[in-house]
Design a protein around this motif. Structure first.
Motif, PDB file in Angstrom:
ATOM      1  N   ALA A 198      72.535  -3.322 -71.518  1.00 27.91           N
ATOM      2  CA  ALA A 198      71.546  -4.355 -71.820  1.00 27.91           C
ATOM      3  C   ALA A 198      70.414  -4.369 -70.791  1.00 27.91           C
ATOM      4  O   ALA A 198      69.435  -5.094 -70.953  1.00 27.91           O
ATOM      5  N   VAL A 199      70.535  -3.554 -69.742  1.00 27.08           N
ATOM      6  CA  VAL A 199      69.493  -3.528 -68.702  1.00 27.08           C
ATOM      7  C   VAL A 199      68.185  -3.018 -69.320  1.00 27.08           C
ATOM      8  O   VAL A 199      68.187  -2.059 -70.085  1.00 27.08           O
ATOM      9  N   GLY A 200      67.094  -3.656 -68.984  1.00 26.94           N
ATOM     10  CA  GLY A 200      65.790  -3.286 -69.540  1.00 26.94           C
ATOM     11  C   GLY A 200      65.203  -2.061 -68.862  1.00 26.94           C
ATOM     12  O   GLY A 200      65.512  -1.766 -67.708  1.00 26.94           O
ATOM     13  N   SER A 201      64.321  -1.368 -69.590  1.00 32.47           N
ATOM     14  CA  SER A 201      63.772  -0.122 -69.066  1.00 32.47           C
ATOM     15  C   SER A 201      62.832  -0.325 -67.885  1.00 32.47           C
ATOM     16  O   SER A 201      62.631   0.592 -67.096  1.00 32.47           O
ATOM     17  N   THR A 202      62.231  -1.514 -67.721  1.00 33.03           N
ATOM     18  CA  THR A 202      61.358  -1.722 -66.557  1.00 33.03           C
ATOM     19  C   THR A 202      62.140  -2.232 -65.349  1.00 33.03           C
ATOM     20  O   THR A 202      61.610  -2.297 -64.250  1.00 33.03           O
ATOM     21  N   ALA A 203      63.388  -2.612 -65.569  1.00 32.00           N
ATOM     22  CA  ALA A 203      64.137  -3.330 -64.538  1.00 32.00           C
ATOM     23  C   ALA A 203      64.352  -2.519 -63.276  1.00 32.00           C
ATOM     24  O   ALA A 203      64.397  -1.295 -63.310  1.00 32.00           O
ATOM     25  N   ASN A 204      64.498  -3.226 -62.161  1.00 36.57           N
ATOM     26  CA  ASN A 204      65.038  -2.610 -60.964  1.00 36.57           C
ATOM     27  C   ASN A 204      66.558  -2.783 -61.092  1.00 36.57           C
ATOM     28  O   ASN A 204      67.062  -3.904 -61.097  1.00 36.57           O
ATOM     29  N   SER A 205      67.274  -1.679 -61.195  1.00 35.25           N
ATOM     30  CA  SER A 205      68.719  -1.746 -61.436  1.00 35.25           C
ATOM     31  C   SER A 205      69.476  -2.460 -60.326  1.00 35.25           C
ATOM     32  O   SER A 205      70.645  -2.814 -60.504  1.00 35.25           O
ATOM     33  N   ALA A 206      68.822  -2.668 -59.190  1.00 38.75           N
ATOM     34  CA  ALA A 206      69.492  -3.390 -58.113  1.00 38.75           C
ATOM     35  C   ALA A 206      69.912  -4.782 -58.577  1.00 38.75           C
ATOM     36  O   ALA A 206      70.953  -5.299 -58.151  1.00 38.75           O
ATOM     37  N   SER A 207      69.133  -5.378 -59.473  1.00 38.32           N
ATOM     38  CA  SER A 207      69.456  -6.733 -59.908  1.00 38.32           C
ATOM     39  C   SER A 207      70.785  -6.774 -60.676  1.00 38.32           C
ATOM     40  O   SER A 207      71.717  -7.477 -60.262  1.00 38.32           O
ATOM     41  N   PRO A 208      70.945  -6.031 -61.773  1.00 31.94           N
ATOM     42  CA  PRO A 208      72.255  -6.038 -62.437  1.00 31.94           C
ATOM     43  C   PRO A 208      73.374  -5.471 -61.579  1.00 31.94           C
ATOM     44  O   PRO A 208      74.518  -5.946 -61.665  1.00 31.94           O
ATOM     45  N   MET A 209      73.070  -4.488 -60.753  1.00 32.12           N
ATOM     46  CA  MET A 209      74.129  -3.894 -59.931  1.00 32.12           C
ATOM     47  C   MET A 209      74.622  -4.866 -58.860  1.00 32.12           C
ATOM     48  O   MET A 209      75.807  -4.914 -58.548  1.00 32.12           O
ATOM     49  N   THR A 210      73.709  -5.655 -58.295  1.00 33.09           N
ATOM     50  CA  THR A 210      74.125  -6.649 -57.310  1.00 33.09           C
ATOM     51  C   THR A 210      75.067  -7.656 -57.966  1.00 33.09           C
ATOM     52  O   THR A 210      76.112  -8.014 -57.407  1.00 33.09           O
ATOM     53  N   ALA A 211      74.718  -8.080 -59.176  1.00 37.58           N
ATOM     54  CA  ALA A 211      75.566  -9.043 -59.885  1.00 37.58           C
ATOM     55  C   ALA A 211      76.927  -8.426 -60.189  1.00 37.58           C
ATOM     56  O   ALA A 211      77.982  -9.019 -59.904  1.00 37.58           O
ATOM     57  N   LEU A 212      76.928  -7.231 -60.732  1.00 40.54           N
ATOM     58  CA  LEU A 212      78.181  -6.582 -61.124  1.00 40.54           C
ATOM     59  C   LEU A 212      79.071  -6.303 -59.907  1.00 40.54           C
ATOM     60  O   LEU A 212      80.272  -6.605 -59.909  1.00 40.54           O
ATOM     61  N   ASN A 213      78.483  -5.736 -58.875  1.00 47.59           N
ATOM     62  CA  ASN A 213      79.268  -5.448 -57.666  1.00 47.59           C
ATOM     63  C   ASN A 213      79.900  -6.721 -57.121  1.00 47.59           C
ATOM     64  O   ASN A 213      81.057  -6.732 -56.709  1.00 47.59           O
ATOM     65  N   THR A 214      79.112  -7.782 -57.111  1.00 52.69           N
ATOM     66  CA  THR A 214      79.591  -9.023 -56.499  1.00 52.69           C
ATOM     67  C   THR A 214      80.726  -9.643 -57.301  1.00 52.69           C
ATOM     68  O   THR A 214      81.737 -10.065 -56.727  1.00 52.69           O
ATOM     69  N   ILE A 215      80.583  -9.684 -58.622  1.00 54.08           N
ATOM     70  CA  ILE A 215      81.665 -10.315 -59.403  1.00 54.08           C
ATOM     71  C   ILE A 215      82.934  -9.474 -59.345  1.00 54.08           C
ATOM     72  O   ILE A 215      84.035 -10.014 -59.291  1.00 54.08           O
ATOM     73  N   VAL A 216      82.794  -8.162 -59.330  1.00 57.36           N
ATOM     74  CA  VAL A 216      83.990  -7.321 -59.279  1.00 57.36           C
ATOM     75  C   VAL A 216      84.629  -7.397 -57.882  1.00 57.36           C
ATOM     76  O   VAL A 216      85.853  -7.473 -57.751  1.00 57.36           O
ATOM     77  N   ALA A 217      83.798  -7.432 -56.850  1.00 59.10           N
ATOM     78  CA  ALA A 217      84.326  -7.573 -55.486  1.00 59.10           C
ATOM     79  C   ALA A 217      85.154  -8.849 -55.373  1.00 59.10           C
ATOM     80  O   ALA A 217      86.284  -8.854 -54.885  1.00 59.10           O
ATOM     81  N   ASN A 218      84.572  -9.916 -55.854  1.00 58.35           N
ATOM     82  CA  ASN A 218      85.239 -11.212 -55.793  1.00 58.35           C
ATOM     83  C   ASN A 218      86.551 -11.184 -56.580  1.00 58.35           C
ATOM     84  O   ASN A 218      87.586 -11.681 -56.134  1.00 58.35           O
TER      85      ASN A 218
END
Ligand code: ADP
Ligand code: MG
Length: 728
Positions: free
Chosen positions: A477-497
């Motif tokens: 669902a990540v958009g083509s203009t996006a900086n992937s750091a935004s979804p990756m920060t969210a994903l990494n954080t929820i999985v870490a937790n």
């Protein structure tokens, strides 16, 4: 020139353009791959052993001493000057979405006639860009409107060659003087750190020999290409990146003959050109092909460490724009440049791997490897289940919203697809119907075997926003203009937790007397029960899914300001605080910045719509109407019967009615905008733009597009969809 002749001239230019000859290196790719990067080879040649080891240690988080930083800087300067570099820049990723640079020369004057080239450790490690113009969401007081950039040694420095000069680029984070993150990279690095630590802790339950876990990412990038002259004749594309008007071409993508079709020569030359430049920069591009929509393409690199993959994707987008100019092309990264046909995404393929070479999301072939796989797999599913709104927020933007839920794009409902075989495995695990498999040591293992064919037989459900694809999760669902750091920060954080929680539960269970396997299986079983409503295997594009999702209590958040609310929701603030990724102040600042960005983008689109309607669409319609009136009058004067000019009169009326609608709606939209502009509160203002201004866009467009179908072709000022999309 009249506006319509601008269009016709642009068409002529576009038609005459041929493939540009590309200067390709005469050697094989492996000879020049990474040649513009201060990588291992260059470091060994230009650094002392001590400095070399210090950089390697810094990648694991060890600080670098000042005198070593001086040595490293000197080595970098020497290497890059050999390559013809004159300037250096700290390269960073502010929340505006683009990358930013501020160039300084190595050159340093000593007297009025003497000078040297110099680059100190201080200049490498830290810089103060004039940061007052970057968004900060109120974090920096105006009297202290400063931030600084700090070197990120985990991403190697590289040389950007724009064919006029060469610049040494140093990847950096961007923080305020009080230490708050003002960019995408700083929280990404923190999230990677916590994830890799918690994944390691869980790994070591299974295998004590693992010493390090890395998180991997492969980013597929979709984009459109159109001729530059036609692009320039569309003010909406130039200013907003998407077409705000335009009647869909009769031949859309219905035939789907573009997908995997042969690549036109002009486009092929462009691809070779930017791929070569990317490979020199160490971006491991592997795949290229046509996409489903006409004029749409995709490229994908091999996966890398997440931080590097994100940097490389940002760099690649810059590069693709630059190189396109040499080919008379314009690359469109917007998620929805054209209504009615597919949009573009940036699929984020994400996994974790150990230093012992195990992909933690790859099903293993022994029972114990399988249990490890299932642990990471199910924990990820639970994390997504527990924080779907955060993931939704992490991909929200004014442009991606046009894509989600539209033609052939994932819906805005977050769900997880895992394929039929793994669904079966999970339901067996949940209900404990699996036969007890005996492993070689004769212990009974309480979980099902994973069929070996799984890897070759990954279901290809393309409609899911978050899909398991055999050995990785793919966030689509990540958009083509996006900086992937935004979804990756969210994903990494929820999985870490989530992994931390799992570890704690596991330890408690073992302390309570449970056997290791039993404890794991029983916790995972609980997670499956808890999370299974997020699993969806059906068609995510269908309307039935919306109903079904609602029944399951899954949210369908369709508007940006609503999506961003998740960032300041209590549970999410607590999550980021306890993982140390972002504190509450930073989250609130981000929330403000994102809302402001959204408001500005909608405001700009609204202005362009008003301008184009008044100065392009309506004048063209009225002028054509005038011609019809003249002809009708002449026919009347000739004394022919009414039948001869009825068509003229009807068309004249039709034009009047559409023009009246456009005029009226534009005026109403301007009023709505004025009212919205008076609002001080960021959140309320964004909502006003979203719910009071934006709804006019489609309405105005509806009537304008009707006019496009009435006005004589050669009098229409804006290049049409069929012209933008089907040029080869
Ligand atoms: P698809 O079948 O979706 O077209 P590919 O198998 O070619 O995909 O991979 C798409 C992307 O996923 C590529 O960038 C690839 O490098 C990446 N990828 C493959 N394995 C992993 C992994 N373990 N971790 C992260 N990304 C991966
Ligand atoms: Mg894919």
């Amino acid at each position: 020139m009249t506006t319509s002749s601008i269009r016709l001239k642009a068409l002529e230019m576009a038609q005459q353009r041929a493939a540009v000859k590309v200067d390709l290196p005469s050697t094989k790719i492996s000879d020049y791959f990474g040649s513009a990067v201060f990588g291992d080879k260059a470091m060994k040649a230009h650094l002392s052993k001590e400095a070399y080891n210090a950089i390697r240690a810094a990648r694991e988080g060890k600080p670098i001493e000042r005198h070593i930083a001086d040595q490293i800087a000197a080595g970098m300067r020497q290497w890059s000057m050999n390559e013809g570099v004159t300037h250096y820049t700290h390269w960073f990723q502010p929340l505006t979405g683009a990358t930013a640079e501020k160039h300084d020369a190595f050159f340093e004057p000593l007297s009025d006639t003497e000078s040297i080239e110099k680059f100190s450790g201080n200049a490498l490690v830290q810089q103060e860009p004039d940061a007052s113009s970057f968004p900060n969401g109120g974090l920096r007081n105006t009297f202290e409107a400063r931030g600084y950039t700090a070197w990120d040694p985990s991403s190697p420095v590289f040389i950007v060659d724009n064919k006029i000069g060469k610049t040494l680029c140093i990847p950096t984070i961007f923080v305020s003087y009080t230490g708050e993150a003002l960019d995408y990279k700083a929280p990404l690095l923190k999230s990677l750190h916590v994830l890799e630590q918690s994944a390691l802790d869980v790994c070591r339950i299974f295998d004590k020999s693992v010493a390090k876990v890395s998180t991997t990412l492969g980013i597929e990038q979709e984009y459109f290409l159109i001729d530059e002259a036609l692009y320039n004749a569309r003010p909406d594309l130039v200013i907003t990146g998407r077409t705000l008007f335009g009647y869909s071409a009769a031949k859309g993508q219905q035939l789907e003959d573009h997908y995997f079709g042969s690549i036109p020569e002009r486009i092929y030359a462009y691809m070779l050109d930017f791929e070569t430049e990317a490979l020199k920069l160490g971006i491991p591009l592997k795949t290229r092909h046509n996409e489903v929509a006409p004029g749409q393409f995709e490229c994908a690199p091999n996966f890398e460490d997440v931080n590097l993959a994100v940097d490389h994707n940002q760099l690649l987008m810059d590069l693709m724009e630059k190189v396109a100019r040499r080919h008379g092309l314009k690359v469109l990264f917007h998620e929805k440049p054209f209504a009615g046909i597919n949009g573009s995404g940036k699929h984020n393929n994400w996994s974790m791997g150990t230093d012992t070479g195990v992909n933690l999301l790859s099903p293993g072939n022994t029972p114990s490897k399988n249990l490890q796989f299932l642990t990471f797999f199910i924990n990820t599913i639970k994390a997504v289940h527990d924080y779907p709104d955060l993931l939704r927020a992490s991909i929200a933007s004014s442009s991606n919203e046009h894509r989600l839920g539209a033609n052939e794009a994932p819906p805005s409902i977050i769900s997880v697809f895992i394929g039929s075989q793994l669904s079966e495995v999970l339901s067996e695990l949940e209900t404990n119907t699996a036969k007890k498999n005996d492993n070689s040591k004769g212990q009974s293992i309480l979980f099902p075997r994973i069929p070996e064919i799984l890897l070759d037989n990954t279901d290809r459900n393309r409609t899911s926003p978050f899909a398991f694809t055999g050995n990785k999760f793919e966030f689509r669902a990540v958009g083509s203009t996006a900086n992937s750091a935004s979804p990756m920060t969210a994903l990494n954080t929820i999985v870490a937790n989530q992994l931390r929680e799992f570890k704690a539960e596991f330890e408690a269970a073992v302390k309570g007397g449970m056997k290791k396997e039993e404890a794991i299986v029983s916790i995972l079983r609980g997670y499956i029960k808890h999370s299974k409503r997020i699993l969806f295997e059906g068609n995510g594009y269908g309307d039935e899914w919306k109903k079904e999702a609602e029944k399951r209590g899954l949210k369908n958040i369709t508007e940006v300001p609503d999506a961003f609310e998740a960032y300041v929701e209590k549970g999410v603030l607590a999550l980021f605080e306890k993982t140390g990724v972002l504190n509450e102040r930073e989250m609130h600042a981000r929330y403000e910045i994102l809302l402001e960005n959204f408001t500005k983008k909608v405001q700009i689109e609204s202005r362009v719509i008003g301008d184009l309607a008044n100065t392009h669409v309506i004048p063209a319609a009225l002028s054509y109407q005038g011609e019809l009136a003249d002809t009708a009058k002449k026919l009347m004067d000739l004394g022919v019967g009414k039948d001869a000019y009825t068509v003229h009169l009807n068309t004249i009326n039709e034009i009047s009615s559409h023009v009246t609608q456009v005029k009226k709606l534009v005026l109403e939209m301007v009023d709505a905008r004025k009212a919205a502009n008076k609002i001080e509160d960021t959140e309320k203002k964004a909502n006003a733009y979203c719910y009071k201004v934006k709804p006019y866009f489609a309405e105005i467009r509806y009537y304008a597009d009707k006019l496009e179908r009435i006005v004589a072709n050669e009098q229409w000022p804006l290049p049409k969809y069929r012209e933008l999309l089907f040029l080869k």
